[in-house]
Design an enzyme around this catalytic site. Structure first.
Site, PDB file in Angstrom:
ATOM      1  N   SER A   4       2.835  -3.768   7.240  1.00 20.86           N
ATOM      2  CA  SER A   4       1.568  -4.268   6.680  1.00 20.86           C
ATOM      3  C   SER A   4       0.954  -5.250   7.664  1.00 20.86           C
ATOM      4  O   SER A   4       1.328  -6.419   7.687  1.00 20.86           O
ATOM      5  CB  SER A   4       1.818  -4.946   5.326  1.00 20.86           C
ATOM      6  OG  SER A   4       2.321  -4.029   4.390  1.00 20.86           O
TER       7      SER A   4
ATOM      8  N   LYS B 286      -3.744  -0.411   2.518  1.00 23.40           N
ATOM      9  CA  LYS B 286      -2.492  -0.958   1.982  1.00 23.40           C
ATOM     10  C   LYS B 286      -2.718  -2.337   1.371  1.00 23.40           C
ATOM     11  O   LYS B 286      -2.241  -2.639   0.270  1.00 23.40           O
ATOM     12  CB  LYS B 286      -1.455  -1.049   3.107  1.00 23.40           C
ATOM     13  CG  LYS B 286      -0.175  -1.817   2.756  1.00 23.40           C
ATOM     14  CD  LYS B 286       0.610  -1.168   1.649  1.00 23.40           C
ATOM     15  CE  LYS B 286       1.841  -1.982   1.236  1.00 23.40           C
ATOM     16  NZ  LYS B 286       2.882  -2.045   2.270  1.00 23.40           N
TER      17      LYS B 286
ATOM     18  N   LYS C  40       1.108 -12.259   1.277  1.00 23.25           N
ATOM     19  CA  LYS C  40       0.615 -11.940   2.616  1.00 23.25           C
ATOM     20  C   LYS C  40      -0.419 -10.820   2.550  1.00 23.25           C
ATOM     21  O   LYS C  40      -1.506 -10.913   3.144  1.00 23.25           O
ATOM     22  CB  LYS C  40       1.771 -11.512   3.515  1.00 23.25           C
ATOM     23  CG  LYS C  40       1.357 -11.215   4.950  1.00 23.25           C
ATOM     24  CD  LYS C  40       2.354 -10.321   5.666  1.00 23.25           C
ATOM     25  CE  LYS C  40       2.227  -8.899   5.200  1.00 23.25           C
ATOM     26  NZ  LYS C  40       3.053  -7.939   5.962  1.00 23.25           N
TER      27      LYS C  40
END
Length: 299
Positions: A96, A171, A240
């Site tokens: 990611s 994502k 995050k």
């Protein structure tokens, strides 16, 4: 025969590397040598202890690293993989990462004659172990076509969402929606309990109605209502990804739900201790309201 270098053997990377090694000659590396040795011990992969020894036959690299900083360090830093790979090589970033960083790295790779694809995954450890992950792929059509045989070793639902960086954008946005769904459902179930509705009953209502989501169907019955909080996806990784999504949303100029969810879950992180599971969003609400909706905590 050419080989693939697979970097990053954490909870998701290790099972993915094992599956990849069943289909392709694969060398594995992790900053923790024991992780590479463990993967090599029960798969066809070869463990590396030093990135200086990747070999001259490596033509593709798969990265399953925590952040863009780690990706940039491997590709540009001391390891300098981009400069060491031959023209015609392929890099697939399955972690990611920040979309802006990905776009920059893809341009640098293209200047060296290297194809670059971002292919982050969703589905958790269980699907990583069975090769049934969802994969969101970004890159040129030709680069994606080259990456697909590698991606198919770990994914069963694969979507080419756009150019370089689009996979990482998708994502982050998916995880934003996932986290916000948990928060919204927790909020509803907390309020319901205050008004005398048992948490399990309220979840049953949601799952039989338009409020249903993956959070209410899976995470509430499996992790939140029992109080186990063991989905094995970290709260900090969730934050995050939400942070990436928020920075993207800031460019649009109007995303009040994104901002409110990120701020609430960021401030709530303080009371959760070390390495909480992302389903502990429910504990943030319990600490703020005094109303617990899980079976493991007093009401």
């Amino acid at each position: 025969m050419s080989a693939t270098l697979f970097l990053g053997l954490g909870r998701m990377g290790a099972p993915m590397a094992r599956l990849h090694a069943a289909a392709f000659a694969t060398r594995v590396f992790d900053v923790f040598p024991a992780a590479a040795e463990a993967v090599a011990a029960d798969s066809a992969a070869e463990a590396l202890s030093d990135l200086a020894d990747i070999g001259d036959d490596v033509a593709s690299v798969i990265l399953m690293l925590p952040t863009s900083h780690h990706v940039e360090e491997v590709l540009r830093g001391n390891a300098g993989l981009l400069a060491r790979l031959p023209r015609g090589a392929l890099v697939i970033d399955m972690g990611s990462s920040e979309p802006a960083s990905t776009r920059t790295l893809a341009a640098e790779a293209a200047a060296l004659g290297i194809d670059y694809v971002d292919a982050p995954v969703s589905g958790g450890i269980a699907k990583a172990e069975t090769g049934s992950l969802t994969v969101m792929v970004g890159g040129t059509a030709d680069a994606v076509a080259r990456a697909m045989p590698h991606v198919r070793t770990v994914g069963s639902s694969i979507v080419h969402v756009g150019p370089a960086g689009a996979g990482h954008a998708a994502k982050a946005l998916n995880n934003l929606v996932s986290a916000t769904n948990i928060a919204a459902a927790t909020e509803a179930v907390t309020v319901a309990k205050h008004f005398g509705i048992e948490p399990a009953a309220m979840v049953e209502v949601l799952n039989a109605s338009t409020g249903m989501s993956q959070a209410t169907r899976v995470k509430f019955p499996d992790h939140i209502l029992p109080g186990t909080y063991a989905s094995r996806f970290a709260y900090d990784l969730m934050l995050k990804d939400m942070g990436i999504a928020r920075r993207m949303a800031d460019e649009v100029g109007y995303a009040p739900v994104t901002g409110a969810a990120f701020d609430a879950l960021s401030s709530g992180r303080v009371g959760l201790g070390d390495d909480p599971d992302h389903t502990e969003i429910a504990r943030v609400y319990a600490q703020a309201t005094g109303i617990s909706i899980d079976e493991g905590t007093a009401a």
